[in-house]
Enzyme design. Structure first.
Site, PDB file in Angstrom:
ATOM      1  CG  ASP A   1     -11.720 -39.697   5.549  1.00 28.69           C
ATOM      2  OD1 ASP A   1     -12.088 -39.550   6.724  1.00 28.69           O
ATOM      3  OD2 ASP A   1     -10.518 -39.878   5.226  1.00 28.69           O
TER       4      ASP A   1
ATOM      5  CD  GLU B   1     -13.512 -36.500   8.569  1.00 31.21           C
ATOM      6  OE1 GLU B   1     -13.250 -36.974   9.691  1.00 31.21           O
ATOM      7  OE2 GLU B   1     -12.800 -36.722   7.558  1.00 31.21           O
TER       8      GLU B   1
END
Length: 577
Positions: A221, A297
């Protein structure tokens, strides 16, 4: 292949030969656990709910599923504020439930990928508590600073003008420690200090721990935020330059008000990703079994995304999410825009890696809402027939749409930091509504009389069970696509793609000595009659493998490629016969 006009947008890419690893040309499914399936009747999805539905994912044909965070958390940002990286969030279950899920996944043949959130922890994490108390081990686990004294007022101010993604200053004063700490997201999400080797090693231990539990990899993330510029020689952080955009970003409290040249995409970030790749490769070498996978990401520049693959010497992310495609393609995009961005990615990839295609996730409005319900099948046909990996957010296979969430029911911190007039455009709640399993109460998501977010009003007519039973549905089309995608021409074949006008995209997929497939996508609102033999050697007949619900054709139809009718908003997969 016939000669192409110089005016055509044209691309010929040779696919990989002899894909052997489980993850290559994979089909990945993102589960938002809180909204997927509630097994214990509290209105919140959980791990046992995921376990219950793994066979459903296998029946569709997915390679693996990645779960949004399941670790212990106060749930300020619904799992992205982690208070214990080694423990399961009690709302979601226990470690035994997790181990049962891993065992069931292995039994049915689905890999489990976890969401790794390395940039920050919850302010309720023991590490942060000890850092506040200046514990020698944890004193520098986070980014702390004394701040600055205002020469005019004599009052203390934040160290710099850096703003949080969730609005307002990215610096928060701590009374106990008498310093500011950095949080690039919510106040309760304190940024970890990756210039401290102890932090780097601790987060590697987190990866090792969950690999040891049997996961097949990680989706990492918010990668661009890992590092900030280092302190200058005066022990200060520089202000970021202003965007000076009074039209689209006039509010000085908004994240977009400054250019994030000191808080994102620092040179050290790529090295950290490469270190994590080395770690998972090393784990595979020492523990055996299948190779472990990294997805990243990163909402960043195109060149930065591509660099996550590796630098020619060191390997990086197996799947750096193609957010160039996600952020560049929208409801108004022309056929040429799609082709340009597909070509852009395919041309830029280094040797020996796979492309990936993603248009939906838990942070973006749903595909059917962004592109129109009428284009649901067309978009799924596109994502499933391009070379490389396909990534699907739970519910996109059904054509689920955004749910209207009132200001009073809004829970997303990004929206809650706004106001009743502007919250909805910031909110991620609409795409996070409960999965629509059937037409029973609360869409079969829960036995409770309430859900953590409202269920869509259309669940009685749009749900998985209804679509599974229907002879034709979004889900049936999706399942057919997943099956055909395993054919050699899709796994390893050449891609020849072009836009023949503003509305129509055509492309072929073919491996030598294998079937020739042709895909036709009509983005527009009017029918087009096409002579496909002008572009591809289809001969006099072709079979419809699958096509959108609103198509005049059905699966199995044999048509004349020289007189093909591309209906409005329809995608079709043809094979030469």
């Amino acid at each position: 292949m016939r000669p192409q006009s110089a005016a055509c947008l044209f691309l010929a890419i040779v696919g990989f030969v002899g894909a052997t690893e489980w993850w290559e040309s994979g089909n990945y499914y993102q589960i938002y656990p809180r909204s997927f399936r509630d097994s214990d009747g509290d209105g919140i999805g959980d791990l046992n709910g995921v376990t219950e539905k793994l066979q459903y994912l296998k029946d569709i044909g997915f390679t693996a599923t990645w779960l949004s965070p399941i670790f212990k958390s106060p749930m300020v940002d619904f799992g992205y504020d982690i208070s214990d990286f080694y423990t399961i969030q009690p709302e979601y279950g226990t470690m035994e439930d997790f181990e049962r899920m891993i065992a069931k996944a292995k039994e049915v043949g689905i890999r489990i990928i976890l969401d790794f959130v390395p940039n920050h922890s919850s302010d309720q994490n023991e590490w942060f508590t000890k850092s506040v108390d200046s514990d020698p081990t944890y004193k520098d686990f986070y980014i702390w600073h004394d701040g600055k004294i205002n020469n005019e007022t004599g009052e203390r101010e934040p160290p710099s003008n850096w703003n949080s993604e969730f609005r307002y200053s990215a610096w928060e004063w701590n009374e106990v420690r008498q310093q500011y700490y950095l949080h690039q997201f919510a106040i309760q999400q304190a940024d970890l200090n990756y210039r401290n080797p102890a932090v780097v090693e601790e987060m590697k231990n987190v990866i090792r721990f969950w690999l040891g539990k049997g996961v097949s990899g990680f989706r990492i993330d918010a990668v661009p935020y890992l590092f900030e510029v280092d302190l200058d020689r005066y022990n200060q952080y520089p202000d970021e330059p202003l965007t000076n955009d009074s039209v689209s970003c006039p509010d000085p409290d908004d994240h977009c008000y400054t250019q994030h040249i000191y808080t994102q995409d620092q040179p050290e970030t790529l090295d950290m990703v490469y270190q994590w790749r080395e770690l998972v490769d090393e784990f595979h070498e020492t523990h055996g079994g299948d190779k472990r996978l990294l997805m990243t990401e990163a909402y960043t520049s195109f060149d930065n995304i591509i660099s996550y693959y590796g630098n020619g010497v060191r390997n990086g992310s197996h799947i750096p999410f193609n957010f160039d495609f996600l952020t560049s393609i929208n409801n108004a995009s022309k056929a040429g825009d799609y082709v340009d961005h597909i070509k852009k990615w395919m041309d830029a990839m280094p040797a020996g890696v796979y492309a990936n295609w993603v248009l939906g996730n838990h942070d973006n409005k749903r595909v059917a809402s962004r592109f129109g319900v009428q284009r649901t099948d067309l978009i799924n046909i596109l994502l499933q027939t391009l070379p490389g990996h396909a990534v699907t957010y739970n519910g996109e296979e059904l054509g689920m749409t955004d749910v209207w969430i009132s200001w009073e029911d809004t829970v997303d911190p990004n929206a809650c930091n706004s106001d009743p007039d502007n919250y909805y455009e910031r909110s991620r709640d609409p795409e996070r509504s409960p999965y629509q399993w059937d037409a029973s109460s609360k869409a079969g998501f829960t036995s409770a009389d309430h859900t953590w977010l409202p269920v869509s009003d259309d669940y009685k007519t749009n749900n998985a069970l209804q679509q599974l039973r229907a002879p034709r549905s979004h889900l049936q089309i999706f399942k057919k696509l997943v099956r055909v995608r395993k054919e050699p021409s899709f796994r390893q074949g050449e891609l020849n793609i072009q836009a023949i006008d503003d509305d129509v995209i055509i492309y072929s997929r073919q491996k030598t000595d294998s079937d020739l497939y042709v895909i036709v996508l009509n983005l527009g609102s009017t029918s087009k009659t096409l002579d496909l033999t002008k572009y591809y050697s289809l001969g006099t007949q072709a079979e419809v493998i699958t096509t959108s619900l609103s198509s005049q054709y059905i699966d199995g139809d044999v048509i004349k490629p020289s007189e093909f009718v591309a209906n409005p908003y329809v995608g079709t997969v043809l094979v030469a016969v």
